[in-house]
Design a protein around this motif. Structure first.
Motif, PDB file in Angstrom:
ATOM      1  N   MET A   1       6.238   7.067  23.232  1.00 28.58           N
ATOM      2  CA  MET A   1       5.541   7.442  22.032  1.00 28.58           C
ATOM      3  C   MET A   1       4.055   7.147  22.214  1.00 28.58           C
ATOM      4  SD  MET A   1       6.517   6.276  18.223  1.00 28.58           S
ATOM      5  CE  MET A   1       7.180   7.607  17.314  1.00 28.58           C
ATOM      6  N   ASP A   2       3.256   8.091  21.873  1.00 25.59           N
ATOM      7  CA  ASP A   2       1.814   7.971  22.015  1.00 25.59           C
ATOM      8  C   ASP A   2       1.251   7.034  20.942  1.00 25.59           C
ATOM      9  OD1 ASP A   2      -1.114   9.237  21.462  1.00 25.59           O
ATOM     10  OD2 ASP A   2      -0.472   9.512  23.547  1.00 25.59           O
ATOM     11  N   ALA A   3       0.179   6.341  21.256  1.00 25.58           N
ATOM     12  CA  ALA A   3      -0.428   5.381  20.325  1.00 25.58           C
ATOM     13  C   ALA A   3      -0.959   6.073  19.072  1.00 25.58           C
ATOM     14  CB  ALA A   3      -1.545   4.620  21.022  1.00 25.58           C
ATOM     15  N   MET A   4      -1.499   7.263  19.235  1.00 23.37           N
ATOM     16  CA  MET A   4      -2.035   7.986  18.080  1.00 23.37           C
ATOM     17  C   MET A   4      -0.930   8.386  17.105  1.00 23.37           C
ATOM     18  SD  MET A   4      -5.211   7.980  18.056  1.00 23.37           S
ATOM     19  CE  MET A   4      -5.694   9.228  16.899  1.00 23.37           C
ATOM     20  N   GLN A   5       0.261   8.585  17.615  1.00 25.23           N
ATOM     21  CA  GLN A   5       1.380   8.917  16.738  1.00 25.23           C
ATOM     22  C   GLN A   5       1.749   7.734  15.842  1.00 25.23           C
ATOM     23  OE1 GLN A   5       4.388  10.177  19.485  1.00 25.23           O
ATOM     24  NE2 GLN A   5       3.778  12.347  19.352  1.00 25.23           N
ATOM     25  N   MET A   6       1.416   6.538  16.245  1.00 28.71           N
ATOM     26  CA  MET A   6       1.683   5.344  15.445  1.00 28.71           C
ATOM     27  C   MET A   6       0.511   5.017  14.512  1.00 28.71           C
ATOM     28  SD  MET A   6       4.669   4.094  16.027  1.00 28.71           S
ATOM     29  CE  MET A   6       4.587   2.385  15.588  1.00 28.71           C
ATOM     30  N   VAL A   7      -0.700   5.266  14.994  1.00 26.61           N
ATOM     31  CA  VAL A   7      -1.891   4.862  14.245  1.00 26.61           C
ATOM     32  C   VAL A   7      -2.095   5.743  13.015  1.00 26.61           C
ATOM     33  CG1 VAL A   7      -4.399   4.698  14.377  1.00 26.61           C
ATOM     34  CG2 VAL A   7      -3.008   3.830  16.249  1.00 26.61           C
ATOM     35  N   ILE A   8      -1.933   7.006  13.131  1.00 27.05           N
ATOM     36  CA  ILE A   8      -2.213   7.932  12.027  1.00 27.05           C
ATOM     37  C   ILE A   8      -1.338   7.643  10.799  1.00 27.05           C
ATOM     38  CG2 ILE A   8      -2.152  10.353  11.310  1.00 27.05           C
ATOM     39  CD1 ILE A   8      -3.162  11.052  14.117  1.00 27.05           C
ATOM     40  N   PRO A   9      -0.034   7.461  10.914  1.00 31.37           N
ATOM     41  CA  PRO A   9       0.754   7.136   9.715  1.00 31.37           C
ATOM     42  C   PRO A   9       0.386   5.770   9.108  1.00 31.37           C
ATOM     43  CG  PRO A   9       2.199   7.927  11.446  1.00 31.37           C
ATOM     44  CD  PRO A   9       0.847   7.740  12.055  1.00 31.37           C
ATOM     45  N   VAL A  10       0.093   4.804   9.968  1.00 30.04           N
ATOM     46  CA  VAL A  10      -0.279   3.481   9.466  1.00 30.04           C
ATOM     47  C   VAL A  10      -1.591   3.560   8.690  1.00 30.04           C
ATOM     48  CG1 VAL A  10      -0.957   1.140  10.148  1.00 30.04           C
ATOM     49  CG2 VAL A  10       1.010   2.236  11.237  1.00 30.04           C
ATOM     50  N   VAL A  11      -2.566   4.263   9.212  1.00 28.93           N
ATOM     51  CA  VAL A  11      -3.843   4.434   8.523  1.00 28.93           C
ATOM     52  C   VAL A  11      -3.634   5.171   7.202  1.00 28.93           C
ATOM     53  CG1 VAL A  11      -6.110   5.565   8.647  1.00 28.93           C
ATOM     54  CG2 VAL A  11      -5.233   4.284  10.609  1.00 28.93           C
ATOM     55  N   GLY A  12      -2.787   6.153   7.195  1.00 27.70           N
ATOM     56  CA  GLY A  12      -2.490   6.890   5.966  1.00 27.70           C
ATOM     57  C   GLY A  12      -1.851   5.998   4.908  1.00 27.70           C
ATOM     58  N   ILE A  13      -0.927   5.154   5.317  1.00 26.96           N
ATOM     59  CA  ILE A  13      -0.269   4.244   4.379  1.00 26.96           C
ATOM     60  C   ILE A  13      -1.271   3.235   3.823  1.00 26.96           C
ATOM     61  CG2 ILE A  13       1.434   2.371   4.224  1.00 26.96           C
ATOM     62  CD1 ILE A  13       3.143   4.034   6.225  1.00 26.96           C
ATOM     63  N   VAL A  14      -2.124   2.691   4.690  1.00 26.93           N
ATOM     64  CA  VAL A  14      -3.133   1.731   4.249  1.00 26.93           C
ATOM     65  C   VAL A  14      -4.117   2.398   3.283  1.00 26.93           C
ATOM     66  CG1 VAL A  14      -5.071   0.304   5.031  1.00 26.93           C
ATOM     67  CG2 VAL A  14      -2.905   0.247   6.264  1.00 26.93           C
ATOM     68  N   ALA A  15      -4.522   3.606   3.574  1.00 25.59           N
ATOM     69  CA  ALA A  15      -5.444   4.326   2.693  1.00 25.59           C
ATOM     70  C   ALA A  15      -4.792   4.601   1.336  1.00 25.59           C
ATOM     71  CB  ALA A  15      -5.893   5.628   3.345  1.00 25.59           C
ATOM     72  N   ALA A  16      -3.537   5.005   1.338  1.00 29.00           N
ATOM     73  CA  ALA A  16      -2.830   5.263   0.082  1.00 29.00           C
ATOM     74  C   ALA A  16      -2.686   3.980  -0.728  1.00 29.00           C
ATOM     75  CB  ALA A  16      -1.458   5.871   0.367  1.00 29.00           C
ATOM     76  N   ALA A  17      -2.420   2.878  -0.062  1.00 27.05           N
ATOM     77  CA  ALA A  17      -2.299   1.596  -0.759  1.00 27.05           C
ATOM     78  C   ALA A  17      -3.640   1.189  -1.369  1.00 27.05           C
ATOM     79  CB  ALA A  17      -1.799   0.516   0.196  1.00 27.05           C
ATOM     80  N   ALA A  18      -4.730   1.384  -0.639  1.00 30.99           N
ATOM     81  CA  ALA A  18      -6.056   1.028  -1.151  1.00 30.99           C
ATOM     82  C   ALA A  18      -6.423   1.889  -2.354  1.00 30.99           C
ATOM     83  CB  ALA A  18      -7.100   1.172  -0.051  1.00 30.99           C
ATOM     84  N   ILE A  19      -6.157   3.172  -2.273  1.00 32.27           N
ATOM     85  CA  ILE A  19      -6.466   4.078  -3.388  1.00 32.27           C
ATOM     86  C   ILE A  19      -5.644   3.697  -4.621  1.00 32.27           C
ATOM     87  CG2 ILE A  19      -6.221   6.471  -4.178  1.00 32.27           C
ATOM     88  CD1 ILE A  19      -6.981   7.278  -1.276  1.00 32.27           C
ATOM     89  N   THR A  20      -4.378   3.390  -4.413  1.00 34.01           N
ATOM     90  CA  THR A  20      -3.512   2.987  -5.524  1.00 34.01           C
ATOM     91  C   THR A  20      -4.004   1.691  -6.154  1.00 34.01           C
ATOM     92  OG1 THR A  20      -1.630   4.033  -4.454  1.00 34.01           O
ATOM     93  CG2 THR A  20      -1.140   2.432  -6.185  1.00 34.01           C
ATOM     94  N   PHE A  21      -4.377   0.727  -5.311  1.00 36.08           N
ATOM     95  CA  PHE A  21      -4.874  -0.559  -5.807  1.00 36.08           C
ATOM     96  C   PHE A  21      -6.112  -0.354  -6.670  1.00 36.08           C
ATOM     97  CE2 PHE A  21      -7.900  -4.047  -5.231  1.00 36.08           C
ATOM     98  CZ  PHE A  21      -7.184  -5.080  -5.811  1.00 36.08           C
ATOM     99  N   TYR A  22      -7.079   0.413  -6.200  1.00 39.34           N
ATOM    100  CA  TYR A  22      -8.299   0.641  -6.967  1.00 39.34           C
ATOM    101  C   TYR A  22      -8.037   1.432  -8.239  1.00 39.34           C
ATOM    102  CZ  TYR A  22     -11.179  -1.444  -3.376  1.00 39.34           C
ATOM    103  OH  TYR A  22     -11.747  -2.330  -2.522  1.00 39.34           O
ATOM    104  N   ALA A  23      -7.161   2.392  -8.187  1.00 41.39           N
ATOM    105  CA  ALA A  23      -6.849   3.178  -9.384  1.00 41.39           C
ATOM    106  C   ALA A  23      -6.216   2.302 -10.456  1.00 41.39           C
ATOM    107  CB  ALA A  23      -5.923   4.335  -9.018  1.00 41.39           C
ATOM    108  N   VAL A  24      -5.287   1.447 -10.067  1.00 41.37           N
ATOM    109  CA  VAL A  24      -4.634   0.555 -11.024  1.00 41.37           C
ATOM    110  C   VAL A  24      -5.629  -0.467 -11.561  1.00 41.37           C
ATOM    111  CG1 VAL A  24      -2.876  -1.250 -11.252  1.00 41.37           C
ATOM    112  CG2 VAL A  24      -2.329   0.890 -10.094  1.00 41.37           C
ATOM    113  N   SER A  25      -6.458  -1.011 -10.690  1.00 44.91           N
ATOM    114  CA  SER A  25      -7.443  -2.008 -11.114  1.00 44.91           C
ATOM    115  C   SER A  25      -8.425  -1.415 -12.116  1.00 44.91           C
ATOM    116  CB  SER A  25      -8.217  -2.545  -9.918  1.00 44.91           C
ATOM    117  OG  SER A  25      -7.359  -3.217  -9.033  1.00 44.91           O
TER     118      SER A  25
END
Length: 73
Positions: A1-25
């Motif tokens: 498995m390529d490293a980029m295949q792992m990084v892109i979903p993780v970055v997406g999840i972190v970004a979604a979590a950050a957006i959700t946190f700020y929206a709720v706050s």
């Protein structure tokens, strides 16, 4: 498995979590602000009069009077 295949979903999840946190706050802050405003209107302004804070001139006069009352060293 390529490293980029792992990084892109993780970055997406972190970004979604950050957006959700700020929206709720921000929504909680907005609700609290509106609640504080309603509480202020009900309690502070119930008599129809507005209480002004002391002007800078009055504050200066109070400080000077307090200093004049103190014994000098």
């Amino acid at each position: 498995m390529d490293a980029m295949q792992m990084v892109i979903p993780v970055v997406g999840i972190v970004a979604a979590a950050a957006i959700t946190f700020y929206a709720v706050s921000f929504s909680e802050l907005r609700e609290k602000s509106f609640q504080d405003l309603e509480d202020y209107d009900e309690s502070e302004n119930a008599g129809g009069s507005y209480k002004f804070s002391a002007s800078s001139r009055e504050k200066r006069a109070r400080r000077k009077a307090a200093q004049d009352g103190k014994p000098r060293r």
